[in-house]
Motif scaffolding. Structure first.
Motif, mmCIF file in Angstrom:
data_model
loop_
_atom_site.group_PDB
_atom_site.id
_atom_site.type_symbol
_atom_site.label_atom_id
_atom_site.label_comp_id
_atom_site.label_asym_id
_atom_site.label_seq_id
_atom_site.Cartn_x
_atom_site.Cartn_y
_atom_site.Cartn_z
ATOM 1 N N ALA A 158 20.059 28.006 2.631
ATOM 2 C CA ALA A 158 18.661 27.230 3.064
ATOM 3 C C ALA A 158 19.244 26.100 4.222
ATOM 4 N N VAL A 159 18.666 26.227 5.396
ATOM 5 C CA VAL A 159 19.185 25.265 6.396
ATOM 6 C C VAL A 159 17.860 24.545 6.922
ATOM 7 N N ASP A 160 18.077 22.974 7.014
ATOM 8 C CA ASP A 160 17.211 22.478 7.549
ATOM 9 C C ASP A 160 17.318 22.309 9.198
ATOM 10 N N ARG A 161 16.361 22.763 9.693
ATOM 11 C CA ARG A 161 16.226 22.934 11.093
ATOM 12 C C ARG A 161 16.687 21.732 12.267
ATOM 13 N N GLU A 162 16.373 20.368 11.793
ATOM 14 C CA GLU A 162 16.780 19.391 12.435
ATOM 15 C C GLU A 162 17.898 18.914 12.304
ATOM 16 N N ARG B 200 21.533 20.075 7.741
ATOM 17 C CA ARG B 200 21.945 20.161 6.327
ATOM 18 C C ARG B 200 21.867 21.395 5.662
ATOM 19 N N LEU B 201 22.913 21.973 5.147
ATOM 20 C CA LEU B 201 23.072 23.437 4.627
ATOM 21 C C LEU B 201 23.164 23.432 3.179
ATOM 22 N N LEU B 202 22.349 24.222 2.295
ATOM 23 C CA LEU B 202 22.410 24.590 1.210
ATOM 24 C C LEU B 202 23.046 25.892 0.873
ATOM 25 N N ALA B 203 23.780 26.124 0.117
ATOM 26 C CA ALA B 203 24.432 27.479 -0.245
ATOM 27 C C ALA B 203 24.792 27.699 -1.524
ATOM 28 N N ALA B 204 24.391 28.746 -2.058
ATOM 29 C CA ALA B 204 24.313 29.212 -3.512
ATOM 30 C C ALA B 204 25.003 30.395 -3.582
#
Length: 666
Positions: free
Chosen positions: A590-594, A597-601
């Motif tokens: 999940a990546v914040d477009r602006e 910030r990246l979340l990775a599982a």
């Protein structure tokens, strides 16, 4: 190419909160304590849960050194004389894989926490046709435990599961075990890898096993205090009863059972050998209910156990309602003291009766077993997210969960969903096959339109709704889903058009999209596509050698493109000029477009089982840190989403443990 994983330990962990999406996933084992009438344990692909009020409310029972990633609880048992001791047979979720993921777990605090007692015994995580009990205890030998394993035959331990001795039937796929007071063992087997199925019997004092029933058996039950009386569930023959230890059998399948159901489950009351329950899963295109039957004469004759259509069931506000009581039953447990108390675990919930099955009540509270299949944040409300499971769709926030259905029911079989901000507020769109549904007002659904083929993904864009199909070009609707037309011009491999996944805006008049074979760069109008993933390593899979791109994401400045393949997580900072591997295994992103910030599982593979954690990167993947806290995931993370307006608010959808949220992230 390399990857970096920096763990920053000084920052605080986020505050994780499970959202109360109770029920919604299968349970495969339930057991009641013989010493405490209110203590129960249940388990399934989502781990284990514990109840101290007779099964009406539950709490997770997964503390300890063991993780349930990629595993399922196949059976549970209490020590017959010590309330605090319990056992769990845990196995691989895929019965076809003879891996080393299984083990016997033991709890010494009545199910609150679990430790590995032994990895010598390995169990199957249960398939659709393996529902039997695989653990046996004996009050006359309280520290002894017998186990029917998936790969290692029948085993016995005399020291609470720490050491084991083999009793035979190695390499047989065992799915059920029973033991009589005289020491006779009965084992049920299914055909697997060239080994035959059937009922096997080993008499006390003997070492050889006799095959007494020649066909596949899914479960067995041994009647207490009635030597030789055994009830079998056979997927082909139905219900079979023997009263002479397997020398002869009588088919006791009730009328209407064999035509509709495939027998998978049988149980005797521990105190009353005349009371038995049998259940089955529906055959293709057959009616599921009633699927549970009760016998009061030891298994000779049967009557429906519960029919929710007759007003016998109190759903207690559960979102799927009383009509789902007993839907696809998976496990049964009698109270060890009285046959009038019984618990039934099914595809989506656990039900209890205290009056001999005259009435039933729902035990869904705290039983977070749902698998989350999709998340869509509300663009107008940063605290709210639309949630899809394989059994329904909901609005979820910290205050609770509201079904997105009419008349108190939820829509099932949701293939894709999105939330679009419109002049009158947020509107939810759902895809079920080719049909697009729209909800303009709470609990009021209408069919918006039909796409040319089954939808696999749906998103709201400034131009309208965009849908990816299972087979065919991307489709655009500019009239709220009423009509659809092909969008853009798909790329070609030779003369054949390539079906793209949903595109991501890249800025500068460009966007990116993915297929299993490549990542593509195209113009903002969906034309002029060219492959930009020439240096992504290929993998042999399904008879083809391709990169097998599983997910694509874009975010940050300069725009970073992320691609997930079986070999890991990759990024490019220059529109495909150079790809770098940033994580060594595939992950859900999940990546914040602006902000970028990246979340990775990280996800498990059969070659590399993963520890299911959530990683955060705030420097476009140059470093990651692990997010801990109360989440402590023991299950695979299925999907991630962050709020469209508040990126620090994150939702995590799991495979079998419901929905969690964290706000704010540190």
């Amino acid at each position: 190419m390399g990857f970096a994983l920096a763990l920053v330990l000084l920052l605080p962990d986020p505050l994780w909160q499970p959202l109360p999406l109770d029920g919604g996933g299968p349970l495969q084992a339930v057991v009641a304590s013989p010493l405490d009438p209110l203590l129960l344990l249940c388990g399934g692909p989502g781990g284990r849960w514990r109840s101290v009020d007779g099964g009406r409310r539950w709490s997770p029972a997964a503390r300890g050194s063991w993780t349930d990633a990629g595993r399922a609880t196949a059976d549970l048992a209490f020590h017959p004389t010590q309330r605090e001791v319990a056992y769990a047979a845990v196995g691989c979720c895929d019965d076809r894989v003879a891996g080393d993921w299984g083990a016997l777990l033991r709890s010494d605090d009545a199910g609150l926490s679990w430790q590995v007692a032994s990895r010598v015994v390995r169990f199957a995580g249960r398939g659709a046709l393996s529902q039997g009990r695989v653990l046996c205890v004996d009050p006359f030998h309280p520290d002894s435990l017998w186990a029917a394993t998936a790969w290692d035959g029948v085993q016995v331990s005399t020291d609470r599961g720490q050491t084991w001795s083999a009793l035979g039937l190695a390499d047989h796929f065992l799915v059920g075990l029973g033991r009589t007071a005289d020491g006779t063992l009965y084992a049920a087997a299914q055909p697997q890898l060239g080994r035959p199925g059937g009922l096997y019997v080993r008499r006390a004092g003997q070492t050889a096993w006799e095959r007494r029933w020649p066909d596949s058996v899914t479960a067995l039950a041994v009647a207490p205090s009635k030597l030789g009386r055994v009830l079998l569930a056979s997927p082909d023959a139905g219900l079979l009863l023997t009263t002479d230890g397997g020398r002869t059998f009588v088919n006791v399948t009730p009328a209407g059972f064999g035509d509709r159901l495939r027998a998978t489950l049988v149980a005797y009351s521990p105190t009353h050998p005349e009371v038995a329950v049998a259940a089955g899963l529906p055959k293709p295109f057959q009616t599921a209910l009633p699927s549970c039957y009760l016998s009061l004469d030891g298994g000779r004759t049967w009557q429906p156990l519960a029919d929710p259509r007759q007003g016998q069931v109190d759903a207690a506000g559960w979102w799927l309602g009383a009509d789902f009581c007993g839907w696809e039953p998976r496990a049964l447990a009698f109270d060890p003291r009285t046959p009038r108390r019984l618990w039934l675990a099914d595809r989506a919930n656990l039900w209890g009766t205290t009056d001999g099955a005259a009435t039933w009540w729902s035990g869904h509270r705290g039983l977070s077993t749902a698998t989350i299949t999709a998340l869509a944040p509300d663009p107008a409300n940063p605290a709210r997210v639309a949630v899809a499971t394989d059994l329904g769709a909901f609005w979820a926030d910290s205050a609770g969960v509201t079904p997105l259905g009419g008349n108190g029911t939820s829509l099932t079989q949701v293939d894709a969903l999105t939330v679009r901000r419109e002049p009158l507020g947020s509107v939810v769109y759902l895809a079920r096959g080719e049909t697009i549904w729209r909800q303009d007002r709470p609990s009021v659904w209408s069919i918006a339109g039909q796409t040319p083929g089954p939808v696999t993904a749906l998103t709201a864009t400034p131009a309208g709704l965009l849908a990816a199909l299972a087979d065919g070009p991307l489709q655009l609707s500019v009239d709220r889903g009423a009509t659809w037309r092909p969008w853009g011009e798909p790329p070609r491999r030779g003369e054949r058009p390539v079906n793209l996944g949903l595109p991501w805006p890249l800025g500068g008049g460009f966007q990116v999209a993915a297929t299993p074979a490549a990542v593509w760069l195209g113009q903002a109008d969906g034309r002029g596509w060219e492959a930009i993933s020439a240096d992504l390593p290929a993998v042999d899979q399904a008879g083809q050698r391709l990169p097998w791109v599983q997910q694509l994401a874009v975010g940050g400045y300069p725009a970073t493109v992320w691609a997930v393949t079986p070999l890991g997580v990759w990024r490019t900072l220059d529109r495909g000029g150079r790809w770098e591997r940033m994580l060594p295994r595939p992950a859900v992103l999940a990546v914040d477009r602006e902000s970028g910030r990246l979340l990775a599982a990280p996800r498990s593979t059969w070659q590399q089982p993963a520890r299911h954690v959530l990683l955060l990167s705030e420097d476009q993947g140059d470093s990651f840190r692990e997010l801990g806290g109360a989440l402590a995931m023991t299950l695979p993370i299925r999907c991630l989403a962050s709020s469209a307006t508040t990126p620090s608010r994150v939702w995590v959808g799991t495979q079998g443990a419901g929905l969690w949220q964290a706000a704010p992230l540190p």
